[in-house]
Design a protein around this motif. Structure first.
Motif, PDB file in Angstrom:
ATOM      1  N   TYR A 113     148.165  50.502 -31.575  1.00  0.00           N
ATOM      2  CA  TYR A 113     147.006  50.757 -32.428  1.00  0.00           C
ATOM      3  C   TYR A 113     145.708  50.843 -31.624  1.00  0.00           C
ATOM      4  N   GLU A 138     143.717  54.174 -32.196  1.00  0.00           N
ATOM      5  CA  GLU A 138     142.424  54.054 -32.878  1.00  0.00           C
ATOM      6  C   GLU A 138     141.248  54.343 -31.949  1.00  0.00           C
ATOM      7  N   VAL A 173     136.911  49.730 -34.580  1.00  0.00           N
ATOM      8  CA  VAL A 173     138.219  49.963 -33.961  1.00  0.00           C
ATOM      9  C   VAL A 173     138.980  48.646 -33.811  1.00  0.00           C
ATOM     10  N   THR A 176     140.105  47.352 -37.325  1.00  0.00           N
ATOM     11  CA  THR A 176     141.206  48.158 -37.856  1.00  0.00           C
ATOM     12  C   THR A 176     142.500  47.857 -37.124  1.00  0.00           C
ATOM     13  N   THR A 177     142.414  47.725 -35.805  1.00  0.00           N
ATOM     14  CA  THR A 177     143.595  47.440 -34.985  1.00  0.00           C
ATOM     15  C   THR A 177     144.221  46.097 -35.358  1.00  0.00           C
ATOM     16  N   ASN A 237     145.828  46.231 -38.949  1.00  0.00           N
ATOM     17  CA  ASN A 237     147.083  46.985 -38.966  1.00  0.00           C
ATOM     18  C   ASN A 237     148.192  46.242 -38.230  1.00  0.00           C
TER      19      ASN A 237
END
Length: 440
Positions: free
Chosen positions: A72, A76, A273, A276-277, A280
């Motif tokens: 990721y 990302e 980033v 989000t990483t 996820n």
């Protein structure tokens, strides 16, 4: 009630719950726990509980969040975009070169992430629109993206092979090494098919226009350095492991740290980033944890029944089938199930039956893990309800319809069947590398 009948009732109940839309781990875990209580009373609860404790103590499971985090970070932070630019410039002058470069992109994305969904998302959003704009045949390139993305579950660090390792009680490192040569073999067969077909039918994969091919050598080298960064990260992670300097878990941590530092040094590790990483990574890791936990509980109940021995006797003594015939029937059943289930659901549903049976028939479980994964790749792309077909339908541009998607996968499924046949006929394709590394 005979063991065979109990096994059939358990599988039927599990399939019924899945067909009603229940979550995979919920359906499998509930059926396993209920069967344990009905068969052995309250003491039956101890069987899945013991399996859960085994999962908590399984040290190699730490590799799962590490590799998902690494993938990721690289996707990302748009480092994957640099990869495609590199292939675009270096492969553009060759007929079908951008399609060949897309397969190369998918191999590297697979080495970053270990999930086919990541390759599909990048291929459909970055590569596919560019290929269509360059005049490539839409049916061929749609097949290229689907076939290439399927490599994510075979090329290490494959998350699916981690799941198989836990259920089959096999070393993750050996399974990953076993997937390397078959994965590269399949990618090479895809490239060979694209090259030959574009030589025969040049209009399917035209070369780049002259003005776009005139890129200075310094610019090419700059793009090469930027594009090969993920490959360098993969080498930094895997070389110490192959050499025996680090354990698998330590190598996964090195990979995660290297990817994070690469994104920071390129100025792409923003707050968005990173958030989000992490989100996820947590979501995917927890999903796999629940699935593995449910599968181990179900498998423990199934082992306790002795149903595997009963079914082995049914196949080998009552039906008088040879071990190879049983193996082929197993692979065909995966392809059928793949029309309506994803890879993890398939493995969790049949692993309690198939994995012990494969071992009892005298086959190598590392080799079988590769066979299972390749068969799953084929099932992903098999109509009418292949998993990859609907992912592509959701991500593809409007000019690509479902009919085009179905037509696109026919030659690539043929190539994958050839690769599967080669690995079945010559097991050393999968077994040579793990034997070489672990035999030192």
């Amino acid at each position: 009630m005979p063991h065979e009948m109990i096994a059939i009732v358990m599988f039927a109940g599990m399939m019924l719950m899945l067909m009603t839309g229940q979550r995979v781990f919920g359906a499998i875990g509930f059926v396993g726990a209920l069967a344990g209580v009905l068969l052995w009373g309250t003491g039956g609860v101890e069987i899945p509980f013991s399996a859960a404790m085994k999962l908590m103590k399984w040290y190699p499971l730490l590799t799962l969040p590490m590799f998902i985090f690494m993938g990721y970070v690289l996707s990302e932070s748009r480092i994957a975009d640099d990869l495609y630019k590199m292939f675009h410039v270096w492969m553009g002058p060759v007929r079908g070169g951008l399609a060949i470069g897309t397969i190369g992109l998918m191999v590297l994305i697979s080495a970053m992430n270990g999930l086919s969904v990541a390759g599909m998302a990048i291929g459909a959003t970055i590569a596919l629109p560019e290929l269509l704009r360059r005049g490539y045949d839409k049916i061929m390139v749609t097949g290229v993206v689907q076939a290439g993305s399927s490599l994510g579950i075979l090329v290490p660090p494959s998350v699916v092979l981690v799941l198989y390792a836990m259920i089959a009680r096999q070393p993750v490192g050996q399974l990953w090494l076993a997937g390397v040569i078959p994965g590269l073999l399949m990618a090479s067969l895809f490239i060979l098919y694209i090259y030959i077909r574009c030589r025969i039918q040049p209009h399917l994969g035209p070369v780049l226009p002259e003005d776009e091919r005139n890129v200075s050598l310094s610019e090419k080298l700059r793009l090469l350095r930027a594009g090969l960064l993920p490959l360098v990260i993969f080498a930094v992670m895997m070389v110490p492991f192959v050499k025996g300097w680090t354990s698998l878990v330590e190598s996964s941590a090195i990979g995660a740290i290297a990817a994070f530092l690469a994104a920071v040094l390129k100025g792409r590790m923003t707050r968005v980033v990173f958030e989000t990483t992490v989100r996820n990574t947590l979501a995917i890791s927890c999903m796999f944890m629940w699935i593995i936990l449910a599968a181990l509980g179900f498998g423990a109940i199934f082992d306790g029944l002795g149903a595997v021995n009963a079914i082995e006797g049914l196949f080998t003594e009552t039906l008088n089938l040879s071990p190879w015939m049983i193996l082929i029937l197993m692979q065909l059943s995966f392809i059928i199930m793949g029309t309506f289930l994803d890879d993890t659901a398939m493995l969790v549903i049949v692993a309690p039956l198939y994995v012990p049976l494969v071992g009892a028939l005298g086959f190598d479980l590392i080799w079988y893990g590769v066979l299972y994964t390749i068969t799953t790749q084929i099932a992903y792309m098999t109509p009418p309800f292949g998993y990859n077909l609907f992912l592509m339908r959701a991500m593809a541009p409007p000019e690509i319809g479902l009919r085009d998607i179905y037509r696109s996968i026919v030659p690539f499924v043929g190539v994958m069947v050839v690769a599967l046949s080669l690995v079945m006929i010559f097991p050393q394709i999968a077994l040579w590398l793990p034997e070489y590394v672990y035999g030192k």
